[in-house]
Design a protein around this motif. Structure first.
Motif, PDB file in Angstrom:
ATOM      1  N   THR A   1       0.828  -1.209   0.000  1.00 43.96           N
ATOM      2  CA  THR A   1       0.000   0.000   0.000  1.00 43.96           C
ATOM      3  C   THR A   1       0.864   1.260   0.000  1.00 43.96           C
ATOM      4  N   ASN A   2       2.106   1.136   0.438  1.00 46.68           N
ATOM      5  CA  ASN A   2       3.018   2.273   0.500  1.00 46.68           C
ATOM      6  C   ASN A   2       3.616   2.532  -0.892  1.00 46.68           C
ATOM      7  N   PRO A   3       3.478   3.744  -1.438  1.00 43.19           N
ATOM      8  CA  PRO A   3       4.032   4.051  -2.763  1.00 43.19           C
ATOM      9  C   PRO A   3       5.538   3.817  -2.848  1.00 43.19           C
ATOM     10  N   HIS A   4       6.264   4.022  -1.750  1.00 44.11           N
ATOM     11  CA  HIS A   4       7.717   3.839  -1.782  1.00 44.11           C
ATOM     12  C   HIS A   4       8.086   2.357  -1.899  1.00 44.11           C
ATOM     13  N   VAL A   5       7.278   1.484  -1.316  1.00 41.42           N
ATOM     14  CA  VAL A   5       7.503   0.046  -1.487  1.00 41.42           C
ATOM     15  C   VAL A   5       7.285  -0.327  -2.953  1.00 41.42           C
ATOM     16  N   LYS A   6       6.240   0.207  -3.546  1.00 42.81           N
ATOM     17  CA  LYS A   6       5.988  -0.050  -4.964  1.00 42.81           C
ATOM     18  C   LYS A   6       7.121   0.505  -5.828  1.00 42.81           C
ATOM     19  N   GLY A   7       7.654   1.657  -5.412  1.00 40.30           N
ATOM     20  CA  GLY A   7       8.774   2.239  -6.142  1.00 40.30           C
ATOM     21  C   GLY A   7      10.006   1.346  -6.100  1.00 40.30           C
ATOM     22  N   ILE A   8      10.236   0.681  -4.957  1.00 38.78           N
ATOM     23  CA  ILE A   8      11.357  -0.260  -4.837  1.00 38.78           C
ATOM     24  C   ILE A   8      11.147  -1.453  -5.771  1.00 38.78           C
ATOM     25  N   ILE A   9       9.918  -1.934  -5.850  1.00 40.64           N
ATOM     26  CA  ILE A   9       9.618  -3.037  -6.770  1.00 40.64           C
ATOM     27  C   ILE A   9       9.908  -2.609  -8.212  1.00 40.64           C
ATOM     28  N   ALA A  10       9.560  -1.381  -8.548  1.00 39.76           N
ATOM     29  CA  ALA A  10       9.841  -0.872  -9.894  1.00 39.76           C
ATOM     30  C   ALA A  10      11.342  -0.822 -10.156  1.00 39.76           C
ATOM     31  N   LYS A  11      12.138  -0.435  -9.155  1.00 38.14           N
ATOM     32  CA  LYS A  11      13.592  -0.388  -9.329  1.00 38.14           C
ATOM     33  C   LYS A  11      14.170  -1.780  -9.525  1.00 38.14           C
ATOM     34  N   ILE A  12      13.626  -2.766  -8.817  1.00 36.68           N
ATOM     35  CA  ILE A  12      14.085  -4.148  -9.011  1.00 36.68           C
ATOM     36  C   ILE A  12      13.744  -4.604 -10.431  1.00 36.68           C
ATOM     37  N   CYS A  13      12.551  -4.234 -10.901  1.00 34.58           N
ATOM     38  CA  CYS A  13      12.167  -4.567 -12.281  1.00 34.58           C
ATOM     39  C   CYS A  13      13.105  -3.910 -13.290  1.00 34.58           C
ATOM     40  N   LYS A  14      13.522  -2.683 -12.973  1.00 35.32           N
ATOM     41  CA  LYS A  14      14.484  -2.007 -13.839  1.00 35.32           C
ATOM     42  C   LYS A  14      15.783  -2.803 -13.907  1.00 35.32           C
ATOM     43  N   GLY A  15      16.237  -3.333 -12.753  1.00 32.41           N
ATOM     44  CA  GLY A  15      17.435  -4.162 -12.731  1.00 32.41           C
ATOM     45  C   GLY A  15      17.270  -5.416 -13.571  1.00 32.41           C
ATOM     46  N   LEU A  16      16.075  -6.006 -13.537  1.00 35.26           N
ATOM     47  CA  LEU A  16      15.803  -7.180 -14.363  1.00 35.26           C
ATOM     48  C   LEU A  16      15.824  -6.823 -15.854  1.00 35.26           C
ATOM     49  N   CYS A  17      15.294  -5.662 -16.186  1.00 38.09           N
ATOM     50  CA  CYS A  17      15.293  -5.222 -17.587  1.00 38.09           C
ATOM     51  C   CYS A  17      16.718  -5.017 -18.102  1.00 38.09           C
ATOM     52  N   ASP A  18      17.621  -4.652 -17.203  1.00 35.20           N
ATOM     53  CA  ASP A  18      19.018  -4.433 -17.579  1.00 35.20           C
ATOM     54  C   ASP A  18      19.712  -5.718 -18.018  1.00 35.20           C
ATOM     55  N   CYS A  19      19.324  -6.843 -17.415  1.00 29.69           N
ATOM     56  CA  CYS A  19      20.160  -8.031 -17.613  1.00 29.69           C
ATOM     57  C   CYS A  19      19.438  -9.302 -18.031  1.00 29.69           C
TER      58      CYS A  19
END
Length: 261
Positions: free
Chosen positions: A44-62
């Protein structure tokens, strides 16, 4: 403070290595995305969702491009359609990286980036617009010529032309500064004369006018870039008078872009 900074850097490097290793094993990637999907469902916390998005960005990198489309894109799509602008913005760089790495499957990716641009302009979502420009600048030198010519350069030109309509000078300055960096990246790539005339020239003309008003100390930089593309047009084109026609044609395309959204 120095030791804390070093510890944070080591943690970041460890995280990046682990994500890279995990994402290269398809079965593990599937499990990782399932865990992230469950975390997103419960978050429910937007910052937690933002962390998930950053992890997805890392997955997109590699991760391999087909796996990005199959496993990561659906998760990012949920984040991109979140009601919170912070969460939406946190997905922009990941979408830009997908655009670069998944060139054969970019239809939905392009559509989402277009929605981000349209919403940023129509709703004046400044933080998202800045993130879009920065993300495009990061991936532009890495993209193939088709993605540069057909998507990134026209969209940056569209953003540049729309910038003149922003009444808040601080926001306008922020965007102008970022666009200057974007055009530096563009001019380091091979660009066809057609693209220069129809998109880069009108984009730089709009950028020059904005720089003169909101960031005059950078106008000379823009003028040098403008001079460079004008010379290229002169060398590659026998009809300089088409410059004004190309600018008018681009203006029509800008209008059409926002009307169809």
């Amino acid at each position: 403070a120095s030791s804390l900074k070093q510890s944070c850097m080591r943690s970041k490097q460890w995280y990046q290595r682990r994500v890279r290793e995990l994402s290269q094993v398809r079965a593990v990637l599937h499990i990782l995305v399932d865990v992230l999907s469950t975390g997103l469902r419960d978050a429910t916390n937007p910052h937690v969702k933002g962390i998930i998005a950053k992890i997805c960005k890392g997955l997109c990198d590699c991760a391999d491009p087909p796996d990005i489309v199959t496993y990561v894109l659906p998760l990012l799509s949920r984040l991109a359609n979140d009601a919170d602008v912070f969460v939406q913005t946190s997905t922009v760089l990941a979408y830009a990286i997908m655009l670069q790495r998944c060139e054969g499957s970019v239809g939905g990716i392009r559509d989402q980036l277009d929605r981000f641009i349209s919403e940023s302009v129509s709703s004046d979502v400044h933080v998202m617009m800045c993130e879009l420009i920065e993300s495009f600048t990061v991936v532009l030198p890495l993209c193939g010529p088709d993605v540069q010519r057909d998507f990134l350069i026209p969209r940056l030109a569209t953003i540049g032309v729309s910038n003149s309509g922003i009444s808040n000078k601080t926001k306008r300055r922020d965007i102008t500064e970022r666009l200057i960096n974007a055009y530096k990246a563009i001019l380091c790539s091979y660009i066809t004369p057609d693209t220069i005339e129809h998109y880069i020239l009108p984009g730089l003309q709009a950028l020059s006018a904005d720089a003169a008003e909101v960031i005059p100390e950078k106008q000379q930089t823009v003028e040098l870039m403008l001079r460079e593309v004008s010379v290229k047009i002169t060398l590659n084109h026998d009809e300089p008078s088409k410059d004004s026609r190309s600018t008018n044609a681009f203006g029509s395309k800008v209008s059409g872009f926002f009307k169809k959204k």
